[in-house]
Design a protein around this motif. Structure first.
Motif, PDB file in Angstrom:
ATOM      1  N   THR A  99       0.853  -1.183   0.000  1.00  0.00           N
ATOM      2  CA  THR A  99       0.000   0.000   0.000  1.00  0.00           C
ATOM      3  C   THR A  99       0.893   1.239   0.000  1.00  0.00           C
ATOM      4  O   THR A  99       1.905   1.286   0.709  1.00  0.00           O
ATOM      5  CB  THR A  99      -0.905   0.007   1.250  1.00  0.00           C
ATOM      6  OG1 THR A  99      -1.924  -0.986   1.088  1.00  0.00           O
ATOM      7  CG2 THR A  99      -1.561   1.365   1.474  1.00  0.00           C
ATOM      8  N   GLY A 100       0.534   2.228  -0.806  1.00  0.00           N
ATOM      9  CA  GLY A 100       1.362   3.428  -0.895  1.00  0.00           C
ATOM     10  C   GLY A 100       0.537   4.683  -1.074  1.00  0.00           C
ATOM     11  O   GLY A 100      -0.698   4.643  -1.177  1.00  0.00           O
ATOM     12  N   LEU A 101       1.224   5.806  -1.147  1.00  0.00           N
ATOM     13  CA  LEU A 101       0.595   7.122  -1.209  1.00  0.00           C
ATOM     14  C   LEU A 101       0.997   7.855  -2.486  1.00  0.00           C
ATOM     15  O   LEU A 101       2.184   8.024  -2.773  1.00  0.00           O
ATOM     16  CB  LEU A 101       1.015   7.948   0.003  1.00  0.00           C
ATOM     17  CG  LEU A 101       0.459   9.373   0.105  1.00  0.00           C
ATOM     18  CD1 LEU A 101      -1.035   9.351   0.420  1.00  0.00           C
ATOM     19  CD2 LEU A 101       1.217  10.169   1.167  1.00  0.00           C
ATOM     20  N   VAL A 102       0.006   8.297  -3.241  1.00  0.00           N
ATOM     21  CA  VAL A 102       0.207   9.199  -4.378  1.00  0.00           C
ATOM     22  C   VAL A 102      -0.261  10.571  -3.939  1.00  0.00           C
ATOM     23  O   VAL A 102      -1.345  10.715  -3.369  1.00  0.00           O
ATOM     24  CB  VAL A 102      -0.586   8.744  -5.614  1.00  0.00           C
ATOM     25  CG1 VAL A 102      -0.481   9.775  -6.727  1.00  0.00           C
ATOM     26  CG2 VAL A 102      -0.081   7.411  -6.106  1.00  0.00           C
ATOM     27  N   GLY A 132      -1.176  11.793 -14.700  1.00  0.00           N
ATOM     28  CA  GLY A 132      -0.527  11.562 -13.420  1.00  0.00           C
ATOM     29  C   GLY A 132       0.837  12.214 -13.337  1.00  0.00           C
ATOM     30  O   GLY A 132       1.221  12.769 -12.292  1.00  0.00           O
ATOM     31  N   GLN A 133       1.585  12.178 -14.443  1.00  0.00           N
ATOM     32  CA  GLN A 133       2.917  12.783 -14.470  1.00  0.00           C
ATOM     33  C   GLN A 133       2.861  14.301 -14.332  1.00  0.00           C
ATOM     34  O   GLN A 133       3.771  14.915 -13.781  1.00  0.00           O
ATOM     35  CB  GLN A 133       3.630  12.413 -15.780  1.00  0.00           C
ATOM     36  CG  GLN A 133       4.007  10.940 -15.886  1.00  0.00           C
ATOM     37  CD  GLN A 133       5.159  10.577 -14.968  1.00  0.00           C
ATOM     38  OE1 GLN A 133       6.199  11.227 -14.965  1.00  0.00           O
ATOM     39  NE2 GLN A 133       4.966   9.528 -14.176  1.00  0.00           N
ATOM     40  N   ARG A 134       1.777  14.898 -14.847  1.00  0.00           N
ATOM     41  CA  ARG A 134       1.661  16.355 -14.790  1.00  0.00           C
ATOM     42  C   ARG A 134       1.348  16.881 -13.385  1.00  0.00           C
ATOM     43  O   ARG A 134       1.762  17.985 -13.029  1.00  0.00           O
ATOM     44  CB  ARG A 134       0.566  16.834 -15.756  1.00  0.00           C
ATOM     45  CG  ARG A 134       0.975  16.840 -17.212  1.00  0.00           C
ATOM     46  CD  ARG A 134       0.002  17.633 -18.055  1.00  0.00           C
ATOM     47  NE  ARG A 134      -1.346  17.054 -18.015  1.00  0.00           N
ATOM     48  CZ  ARG A 134      -1.787  16.169 -18.901  1.00  0.00           C
ATOM     49  NH1 ARG A 134      -0.991  15.757 -19.889  1.00  0.00           N
ATOM     50  NH2 ARG A 134      -3.007  15.695 -18.820  1.00  0.00           N
ATOM     51  N   CYS A 135       0.618  16.089 -12.600  1.00  0.00           N
ATOM     52  CA  CYS A 135       0.106  16.635 -11.337  1.00  0.00           C
ATOM     53  C   CYS A 135       0.685  16.022 -10.079  1.00  0.00           C
ATOM     54  O   CYS A 135       0.714  16.658  -9.028  1.00  0.00           O
ATOM     55  CB  CYS A 135      -1.414  16.472 -11.269  1.00  0.00           C
ATOM     56  SG  CYS A 135      -1.955  14.746 -11.004  1.00  0.00           S
ATOM     57  N   CYS A 136       1.138  14.778 -10.210  1.00  0.00           N
ATOM     58  CA  CYS A 136       1.270  13.998  -8.983  1.00  0.00           C
ATOM     59  C   CYS A 136       2.575  13.210  -8.926  1.00  0.00           C
ATOM     60  O   CYS A 136       3.289  13.093  -9.918  1.00  0.00           O
ATOM     61  CB  CYS A 136       0.086  13.044  -8.853  1.00  0.00           C
ATOM     62  SG  CYS A 136      -1.524  13.885  -8.939  1.00  0.00           S
ATOM     63  N   GLU A 137       2.793  12.642  -7.743  1.00  0.00           N
ATOM     64  CA  GLU A 137       4.033  11.903  -7.512  1.00  0.00           C
ATOM     65  C   GLU A 137       3.775  10.772  -6.521  1.00  0.00           C
ATOM     66  O   GLU A 137       3.001  10.938  -5.575  1.00  0.00           O
ATOM     67  CB  GLU A 137       5.087  12.849  -6.944  1.00  0.00           C
ATOM     68  CG  GLU A 137       6.451  12.213  -6.726  1.00  0.00           C
ATOM     69  CD  GLU A 137       7.449  13.200  -6.152  1.00  0.00           C
ATOM     70  OE1 GLU A 137       8.599  13.173  -6.594  1.00  0.00           O
ATOM     71  OE2 GLU A 137       7.066  13.998  -5.272  1.00  0.00           O
ATOM     72  N   TYR A 138       4.429   9.641  -6.758  1.00  0.00           N
ATOM     73  CA  TYR A 138       4.321   8.536  -5.803  1.00  0.00           C
ATOM     74  C   TYR A 138       5.306   8.787  -4.663  1.00  0.00           C
ATOM     75  O   TYR A 138       6.497   8.930  -4.897  1.00  0.00           O
ATOM     76  CB  TYR A 138       4.628   7.197  -6.484  1.00  0.00           C
ATOM     77  CG  TYR A 138       4.397   6.018  -5.578  1.00  0.00           C
ATOM     78  CD1 TYR A 138       3.112   5.687  -5.180  1.00  0.00           C
ATOM     79  CD2 TYR A 138       5.453   5.237  -5.119  1.00  0.00           C
ATOM     80  CE1 TYR A 138       2.880   4.608  -4.336  1.00  0.00           C
ATOM     81  CE2 TYR A 138       5.234   4.164  -4.284  1.00  0.00           C
ATOM     82  CZ  TYR A 138       3.949   3.857  -3.899  1.00  0.00           C
ATOM     83  OH  TYR A 138       3.722   2.792  -3.062  1.00  0.00           O
ATOM     84  N   ARG A 139       4.794   8.839  -3.432  1.00  0.00           N
ATOM     85  CA  ARG A 139       5.624   9.204  -2.293  1.00  0.00           C
ATOM     86  C   ARG A 139       6.130   8.008  -1.490  1.00  0.00           C
ATOM     87  O   ARG A 139       6.829   8.194  -0.496  1.00  0.00           O
ATOM     88  CB  ARG A 139       4.829  10.147  -1.377  1.00  0.00           C
ATOM     89  CG  ARG A 139       4.501  11.490  -2.036  1.00  0.00           C
ATOM     90  CD  ARG A 139       5.725  12.369  -2.179  1.00  0.00           C
ATOM     91  NE  ARG A 139       5.501  13.522  -3.052  1.00  0.00           N
ATOM     92  CZ  ARG A 139       4.880  14.638  -2.708  1.00  0.00           C
ATOM     93  NH1 ARG A 139       4.409  14.783  -1.471  1.00  0.00           N
ATOM     94  NH2 ARG A 139       4.724  15.612  -3.577  1.00  0.00           N
ATOM     95  N   GLY A 140       5.770   6.792  -1.890  1.00  0.00           N
ATOM     96  CA  GLY A 140       6.319   5.623  -1.216  1.00  0.00           C
ATOM     97  C   GLY A 140       5.283   4.772  -0.513  1.00  0.00           C
ATOM     98  O   GLY A 140       4.085   5.098  -0.464  1.00  0.00           O
ATOM     99  N   ASN A 141       5.760   3.643   0.025  1.00  0.00           N
ATOM    100  CA  ASN A 141       4.894   2.677   0.702  1.00  0.00           C
ATOM    101  C   ASN A 141       4.699   3.055   2.170  1.00  0.00           C
ATOM    102  O   ASN A 141       5.576   3.647   2.798  1.00  0.00           O
ATOM    103  CB  ASN A 141       5.512   1.278   0.650  1.00  0.00           C
ATOM    104  CG  ASN A 141       5.751   0.807  -0.763  1.00  0.00           C
ATOM    105  OD1 ASN A 141       5.178   1.327  -1.719  1.00  0.00           O
ATOM    106  ND2 ASN A 141       6.610  -0.191  -0.911  1.00  0.00           N
TER     107      ASN A 141
END
Length: 263
Positions: free
Chosen positions: A117-120, A199-208
């Motif tokens: 489980t992770g956070l975008v 997704g690339q324009r607005c957001c980032e995966y911050r990890g698990n």
């Protein structure tokens, strides 16, 4: 009279034997429950209403190993365990994590995949997947998911708000629109969005998030009635066979470039 009756019984033997053989050879059909809401790349409907995806392919392969057909039955996620227990469906193969809480209600097979489980998050935020890291943030989760349970337990005391959605797509739409600061979800299910232009324009995966087996469980498994012990044993044998003969890898290569089975 007795002679006539005996001849009649003898004449019926082939018919009865044929009926028994037909019943023995009749293919079993299992009703397999999934969420009615699409969950790509695991399952989604095409324009004709047919279900496709990694989990659909896996389901049909599993049922073939059980010498059975599978009928896909879409249901509201919140009612899928009750539907299993009252006999409306025979299995759940819908990305359900085998958690201790759920194991009190149904039986689970060995896992068939396991992703974290992770956070975008929005690029404009500095939130991280920790209780302190989401302080004051508005976090989206899917109703009835392990991520919802995790967010309430671990983020409930620090997040500005936890908003519950029916589908992951709805969460991500609100994230793009700026109505959420982040979305907590299954990392694999969020990959298509993370790698999309939007997704690339607005957001980032911050990890698990940090592990919590009591909430997040021990992987995704087939859900069965607790009384179906024979079927459970056969399902476990089928999963092991699919893994060992290379079929699992062949199915996965159609959808993923990583090993989704986990450790």
């Amino acid at each position: 009279m007795f002679k006539t009756l005996s001849l009649l019984l003898l004449a019926m033997i082939p018919l009865l034997a044929g009926q028994a053989l037909a019943e023995e050879n009749a293919e079993t059909t299992y009703r397999v429950g999934i969420s009615a809401e699409p969950y790509p790349p695991f399952y989604s409907r095409d324009a004709s209403g047919e279900w496709h995806g990694w989990e659909i392919d896996f389901t049909h392969e599993l049922c073939a190993r059980l010498d059975a057909q599978c009928e896909i039955v879409p249901l509201a996620w919140e009612g899928i365990i009750p539907a299993l227990n009252i006999g409306k469906i025979d299995m759940i193969i819908g990305s359900m994590s085998a958690t201790p809480a759920r194991a009190k209600q149904i039986a689970f097979s060995d896992k068939y995949y396991d992703t974290p489980t992770g956070l975008v998050a929005l690029d404009s935020t500095d939130i991280e997947p920790t209780p302190e890291g989401v302080s004051g943030a508005i976090i989206g989760v899917q109703s009835g998911s392990i991520q919802q349970d995790y967010a309430y337990v671990h983020f409930g005391g620090t997040a500005g708000a936890i908003r519950v959605y029916q589908t992951l797509d709805e969460e991500l739409q609100d994230l793009v629109a700026g109505r959420l600061d982040g979305v907590l979800g299954d990392t694999l299910a969020m990959q298509p969005f993370i790698h999309s232009d939007e997704g690339q324009r607005c957001c980032e995966y911050r990890g698990n998030v940090a592990a919590d087996p009591a909430i997040l469980g021990a992987g995704v498994a087939v859900g069965l009635r607790q009384s179906d012990t024979d079927l459970l044993a056969r399902v476990n044998e089928a999963i092991a066979a699919i893994r060992s003969d290379g079929t699992y890898q062949k199915i996965s290569e159609r959808y993923f470039d990583i090993d989704i089975y986990g450790e």
